[in-house]
Design an enzyme around this catalytic site. Sequence first.
Site, short mmCIF file in Angstrom:
data_model
loop_
_atom_site.label_atom_id
_atom_site.label_comp_id
_atom_site.label_asym_id
_atom_site.label_seq_id
_atom_site.Cartn_x
_atom_site.Cartn_y
_atom_site.Cartn_z
N GLN A 273 -6.06 67.70 -44.64
CA GLN A 273 -6.75 67.02 -45.73
C GLN A 273 -7.81 66.09 -45.15
O GLN A 273 -7.48 65.21 -44.33
CB GLN A 273 -5.78 66.23 -46.59
N THR B 250 0.63 60.41 -46.46
CA THR B 250 0.30 59.41 -45.44
C THR B 250 1.58 58.89 -44.80
O THR B 250 2.50 58.46 -45.50
CB THR B 250 -0.46 58.25 -46.13
N ASN C 116 -4.55 53.37 -57.51
CA ASN C 116 -5.70 52.70 -56.89
C ASN C 116 -6.69 52.17 -57.91
O ASN C 116 -7.91 52.18 -57.69
CB ASN C 116 -6.39 53.60 -55.85
N ARG D 240 -8.71 68.73 -53.72
CA ARG D 240 -7.62 68.06 -54.44
C ARG D 240 -8.17 67.13 -55.51
O ARG D 240 -9.11 66.37 -55.27
CB ARG D 240 -6.74 67.26 -53.50
N HIS E 64 -10.34 65.76 -50.09
CA HIS E 64 -9.56 64.82 -50.91
C HIS E 64 -10.44 64.21 -51.99
O HIS E 64 -11.16 63.25 -51.77
CB HIS E 64 -8.99 63.72 -50.01
N ASN F 274 -6.79 60.65 -56.35
CA ASN F 274 -6.03 59.42 -56.09
C ASN F 274 -6.85 58.15 -55.90
O ASN F 274 -6.43 57.22 -55.21
CB ASN F 274 -5.08 59.64 -54.89
N GLY G 229 6.20 66.98 -52.44
CA GLY G 229 5.84 65.92 -51.51
C GLY G 229 7.07 65.28 -50.91
O GLY G 229 7.59 65.71 -49.89
N TYR H 54 -9.68 57.62 -54.33
CA TYR H 54 -10.45 57.44 -53.09
C TYR H 54 -11.93 57.78 -53.34
O TYR H 54 -12.33 57.99 -54.47
CB TYR H 54 -9.79 58.22 -51.95
C1 PHB Z 1 -0.69 56.23 -49.88
O1 PHB Z 1 -0.80 55.85 -48.71
O2 PHB Z 1 0.11 55.70 -50.67
C2 PHB Z 1 -1.52 57.34 -50.36
C3 PHB Z 1 -2.48 57.86 -49.53
C4 PHB Z 1 -3.27 58.91 -49.98
C5 PHB Z 1 -3.07 59.41 -51.24
C6 PHB Z 1 -2.10 58.90 -52.05
C7 PHB Z 1 -1.32 57.86 -51.61
O3 PHB Z 1 -3.83 60.40 -51.68
#
Ligand code: PHB
Length: 363
Positions: free
Chosen positions: A97, A23, A238, A230, A178, A181, A320, A183
């Site tokens: 993604q 992001t 989170n 993913r 996605h 993480n 990354g 979400y």
């Molecule tokens: C972030 O903005 O920190 C972020 C966004 C998406 C992700 C992981 C981190 O999958």
Amino acid sequence: MLFETYSLGNVNLRNRIVMGPMTRCRAAHPGDVPTALMAEHYAQRASAGLIVTEGAPVSPQGRGYLWTPGIYTPEQVQGWKLVTEAVHGKGGRVFVQIWHVGRVSHVSLQENGQAPVSASDVTANSQSFAYDENGQPGNVPCSPPQALTAAGIRAVVDDFRRATVNALAAGFDGVEVHGANGYLLDQFLNPGVNARRDDYGGSIPNRARLLLEVVDAAIAAAGAQRVGVRLSPHGGFNDMPEDPDTDAMVCYLAEELERRGVAYIHFMDQVSFGFKPIGEDLLREVKKRYRGTVIVCGGMSKEQGERYLAEGLADLIGFGQLFISNPDLPERLRRDAELAQPDQATFYGGGAAGYTDYPFLAD
Ligand code: PHB
């Protein structure tokens, strides 16, 4: 092995190095439209075997951060064409993604100020990048979510389907769902967040149902060879509670994704975010169940990546943050050249500074 070619389904990669999704909050606003600057950023990094773009929200409801580029309007599709044409022009390959943040959002980002949606009404002790009480952009606590209804779930699946259609129209080589993480799809996987009593909560197959319905919708639109997934097992980012049945869930998903023949499973190791590692034993269990491509990303070094490839724990290695500060990362790794470190202050928002101005190795 990192520098060998690889066939990912129908897509030929020039090496086994993946630029992981990150992001960066640089879309044009209003409208969250990808820009020429974003195209330049990705094209600079096209020497990766595969680029996975930053998460692209599949709907206004799926947004959790200001200025993340969406994939649900015609203007956004036109903007993404700049990105795919620029990357392909440099001989690169790029998946987008597709992303729904679920509860990691704020009422100021939602249509009519509604509550964000999730599996249940459990609030995330985490942050959204939205409008504060003075209407200024800033980090704000996530808003209390509402549990998706059955009709709401169908709408989410349809949003992912449409996002996949849009991705192909924009010229992407494929989509990455996605599921990581913390979400939305991960919120359904985790019994500490998913307290549903319908077909989408309770057992492992029930908690996996939404993710697999989304994958099936993407496959129906693009074909399995253009769909990746993913996952971030054991990740606490989170505000995801540890799930004692994580490994069983991941093994179930590996079997289901094997049946569907998806292009890849992309593991995000949140050890790089300060959480528990995935563990090599779990990767070995996945490899027994899933014959497709496995990508591992998160805190990787060249040495660890080479070892994972040599030991068959992964087929592709993701990097990354090092791709932020080293646009020519594959060449630097090949030459064992010095790696520039990224400046965290320019990760989110802003323009070219810290985005397209990191130097290439001098020739
Ligand atoms: C972030 O903005 O920190 C972020 C966004 C998406 C992700 C992981 C981190 O999958």
